[in-house]
Motif scaffolding. Structure first.
Motif, PDB file in Angstrom:
ATOM      1  N   TYR A   5      35.203  31.078  31.307  1.00  0.00           N
ATOM      2  CA  TYR A   5      35.701  31.215  32.671  1.00  0.00           C
ATOM      3  C   TYR A   5      35.172  30.105  33.576  1.00  0.00           C
ATOM      4  CZ  TYR A   5      36.923  33.362  37.110  1.00  0.00           C
ATOM      5  OH  TYR A   5      37.430  33.593  38.352  1.00  0.00           O
ATOM      6  N   CYS A  24      28.293  33.493  36.042  1.00  0.00           N
ATOM      7  CA  CYS A  24      29.347  34.233  36.751  1.00  0.00           C
ATOM      8  C   CYS A  24      29.350  35.715  36.382  1.00  0.00           C
ATOM      9  CB  CYS A  24      30.717  33.605  36.484  1.00  0.00           C
ATOM     10  SG  CYS A  24      31.306  33.760  34.781  1.00  0.00           S
ATOM     11  N   LEU A  26      30.060  37.297  33.779  1.00  0.00           N
ATOM     12  CA  LEU A  26      31.168  37.750  32.961  1.00  0.00           C
ATOM     13  C   LEU A  26      30.637  38.074  31.565  1.00  0.00           C
ATOM     14  CD1 LEU A  26      34.350  37.781  33.468  1.00  0.00           C
ATOM     15  CD2 LEU A  26      34.386  35.771  32.015  1.00  0.00           C
ATOM     16  N   TYR A  39      35.035  41.367  30.347  1.00  0.00           N
ATOM     17  CA  TYR A  39      34.530  42.458  31.173  1.00  0.00           C
ATOM     18  C   TYR A  39      33.782  41.885  32.359  1.00  0.00           C
ATOM     19  CZ  TYR A  39      35.257  45.119  26.889  1.00  0.00           C
ATOM     20  OH  TYR A  39      35.795  45.688  25.769  1.00  0.00           O
ATOM     21  N   GLN A  40      33.949  42.536  33.491  1.00  0.00           N
ATOM     22  CA  GLN A  40      33.150  42.215  34.656  1.00  0.00           C
ATOM     23  C   GLN A  40      32.066  43.271  34.784  1.00  0.00           C
ATOM     24  OE1 GLN A  40      33.885  39.544  37.120  1.00  0.00           O
ATOM     25  NE2 GLN A  40      31.755  40.031  37.467  1.00  0.00           N
ATOM     26  N   GLU A  42      29.804  45.456  36.813  1.00  0.00           N
ATOM     27  CA  GLU A  42      29.759  45.945  38.187  1.00  0.00           C
ATOM     28  C   GLU A  42      28.309  46.103  38.645  1.00  0.00           C
ATOM     29  OE1 GLU A  42      32.439  46.049  39.772  1.00  0.00           O
ATOM     30  OE2 GLU A  42      33.986  46.229  38.242  1.00  0.00           O
ATOM     31  N   LEU A  50      38.674  43.238  32.218  1.00  0.00           N
ATOM     32  CA  LEU A  50      39.577  42.376  32.980  1.00  0.00           C
ATOM     33  C   LEU A  50      40.935  42.252  32.319  1.00  0.00           C
ATOM     34  CD1 LEU A  50      37.147  39.534  34.058  1.00  0.00           C
ATOM     35  CD2 LEU A  50      37.883  41.515  35.364  1.00  0.00           C
TER      36      LEU A  50
END
Ligand SMILES: [Zn+2]
Length: 62
Positions: A5, A24, A26, A39-40, A42, A50
């Motif tokens: 990303y 980032c 990720l 996946y993000q 949280e 995602l």
């Protein structure tokens, strides 16, 4: 391995085919077909897929 990303090299391996980007935040895994699932992470530590949000083609491998 660089982050797909943000291209950061701050990538850690967290599982057999799971990686995490410290830049980032990720997380992604590579399935048996070579497909990346993103996946993000949280704030509460849970993961949002995602691919579910943006579809399977939101990221095209370079
Ligand atoms: Zn990244």
């Amino acid at each position: 391995m660089v982050c797909p990303y943000c291209s950061s090299k701050e990538v850690g391996k967290i599982g057999v085919a799971q990686y995490y980007c410290w830049n980032c935040f990720l997380e992604w895994e590579i399935d048996e077909n070579g497909k990346c699932i993103f996946y993000q992470v949280e704030e509460d530590g849970s993961l949002s897929c995602l691919n579910d949000i943006f579809g399977d083609d939101w990221f095209k491998e370079a």
